[in-house]
Design an enzyme around this catalytic site. Structure first.
Site, PDB file in Angstrom:
ATOM      1  CG  HIS A  21      -2.079   0.855   1.219  1.00 14.74           C
ATOM      2  ND1 HIS A  21      -1.980   2.225   1.146  1.00 14.74           N
ATOM      3  CD2 HIS A  21      -3.403   0.595   1.276  1.00 14.74           C
ATOM      4  CE1 HIS A  21      -3.200   2.752   1.153  1.00 14.74           C
ATOM      5  NE2 HIS A  21      -4.067   1.786   1.214  1.00 14.74           N
ATOM      6  CD  GLU A  45      -3.170   1.175  -2.276  1.00 16.68           C
ATOM      7  OE1 GLU A  45      -3.725   0.095  -1.968  1.00 16.68           O
ATOM      8  OE2 GLU A  45      -3.701   2.287  -2.092  1.00 16.68           O
TER       9      GLU A  45
HETATM   10  O1  TA6 Z   1      -6.117   1.320  -0.854  1.00 17.09           O
HETATM   11  C1  TA6 Z   1      -7.190   2.213  -0.788  1.00 17.09           C
HETATM   12  C2  TA6 Z   1      -7.954   1.972   0.500  1.00 17.09           C
HETATM   13  O2  TA6 Z   1      -8.535   0.700   0.521  1.00 17.09           O
HETATM   14  C3  TA6 Z   1      -8.996   3.096   0.639  1.00 17.09           C
HETATM   15  O3  TA6 Z   1     -10.297   2.605   0.447  1.00 17.09           O
HETATM   16  C4  TA6 Z   1      -8.745   3.611   2.069  1.00 17.09           C
HETATM   17  O4  TA6 Z   1      -9.500   2.871   2.993  1.00 17.09           O
HETATM   18  C5  TA6 Z   1      -7.237   3.360   2.194  1.00 17.09           C
HETATM   19  O5  TA6 Z   1      -7.069   2.065   1.631  1.00 17.09           O
HETATM   20  C6  TA6 Z   1      -6.670   3.518   3.584  1.00 17.09           C
HETATM   21  O6  TA6 Z   1      -7.059   2.446   4.391  1.00 17.09           O
HETATM   22  P1  TA6 Z   1      -6.520   2.447   5.930  1.00 17.09           P
HETATM   23  O7  TA6 Z   1      -7.113   1.248   6.559  1.00 17.09           O
HETATM   24  O8  TA6 Z   1      -5.016   2.386   5.887  1.00 17.09           O
HETATM   25  O9  TA6 Z   1      -6.990   3.772   6.498  1.00 17.09           O
END
Ligand code: TA6
Length: 296
Positions: free
Chosen positions: A159, A263
């Site tokens: 991520h 990601e």
């Molecule tokens: O990767 C995108 C995502 O799934 C968004 O929907 C948002 O939730 C982001 O990840 C951040 O997630 P987190 O749990 O790290 O706040």
């Protein structure tokens, strides 16, 4: 070098002789810093990031395993990013032999507690490598070590939060015309238009069957991030924009202007491993000067 980071959490600093560096916390095997030879920070970490279990660190490169997002019964993005990993010194050799540069091997195995929420034994080895040219490579090896003969299925993402000068002057190339699932539209499937992606509002898209290489062009810095991935067919692009950013406690209100998540992921087709089977994937990040002028 192993040292103590924020809130007493242990971290490893990798230094490369030409001046680039990487920092990775044992908490979550979480890369929180990747600096080029000029000492510029290339990853975004929120000024409001909470370096304290069980909250994942906001920014850097969270490891989403064994679940991406809410695609399953576990907490959002799984539990690997808020577990304490260990440093492994006698790691079996990584194929392909990822040894040029400096690296550290981190290992995660489920605790008894973990087995209650996800009843599968695994060994997850992450190698964080800083290459001679300052490239950052993450190589993951996940093995099913179930003694009960049972396979397991998971989804996965690196991520990555890239630091950008101004999100409204960033373009992403390599995802044109691809299908994506739009998280803002009940994950319905759409097709991307034909030219580079630009940003003027919240974006949360899972691009499917993407190319090995994706480019993120930062106009002001005249710099392009290149993501090269192997074994990770999908790519998630996320920027919360102003309203969503305000609703996230560990995200500064204006910080969305200076970050973009791209990601490398395996989401559309979950991965199933039989006992003894190992899944090997990697992403390599580089930051190169680019002559990109916005509005091209
Ligand atoms: O990767 C995108 C995502 O799934 C968004 O929907 C948002 O939730 C982001 O990840 C951040 O997630 P987190 O749990 O790290 O706040």
């Amino acid at each position: 070098e192993i040292t103590t980071g924020i809130n007493g959490l242990e971290k490893v600093i990798l230094r490369e002789i030409h001046g680039s560096s990487v920092e990775v916390y044992l908490y979550g095997a979480h890369v929180t810093s990747w600096k080029n030879e000029q000492g510029e920070e290339l990853l975004f970490v929120s000024s409001k990031a909470i370096f304290k279990s069980p909250k994942p660190i906001r920014g850097g490169i969270p490891i989403c395993f064994p679940q991406f997002s809410n695609l399953g019964s576990l907490e959002q993005h799984g539990f690997a990013r808020n577990r304490l990993w260990t440093i492994e010194t006698d790691t079996p050799p990584f194929p392909p032999n990822v040894t040029n540069g400096v690296f550290v091997d981190l290992l995660l195995k489920p605790t008894e507690e973990d087995l209650k929420i996800w009843p599968h034994s695994f060994e997850y080895r992450l190698r964080v490598t800083l290459g001679p040219g300052g490239d950052l490579m993450l190589t993951s090896r996940i093995r099913n070590t179930n003694a009960d003969g049972k396979p397991f299925t998971f989804t996965f993402a690196y991520h990555t939060y890239f630091s950008v000068s101004d999100i409204s002057e960033v373009r992403v190339e390599g995802l044109e015309t691809l299908d994506y699932l739009d998280n803002l539209q009940n994950r319905e499937r759409y097709t991307e238009q034909g030219d580079a992606i630009t940003f003027e509002s919240e974006v949360d898209k899972i691009y499917l069957s993407t190319p090995t290489k994706i480019a993120i062009l930062d106009h002001e810095k005249k710099r392009t991030f290149v993501v090269r991935k192997d074994g990770l067919p999908d790519a998630v692009v996320w920027n919360p924009w102003d309203k969503k950013a305000k609703s996230i406690a560990d995200f500064g209100d204006e910080e969305y202007k200076h970050m973009l998540c791209v990601e490398a992921a395996a989401v559309e087709k979950p991965i199933t491993l039989k006992p003894g089977e190992e899944w090997k994937v990697r992403q390599e990040l580089s930051a190169v000067p680019s002559s990109y002028c916005s509005g091209q």
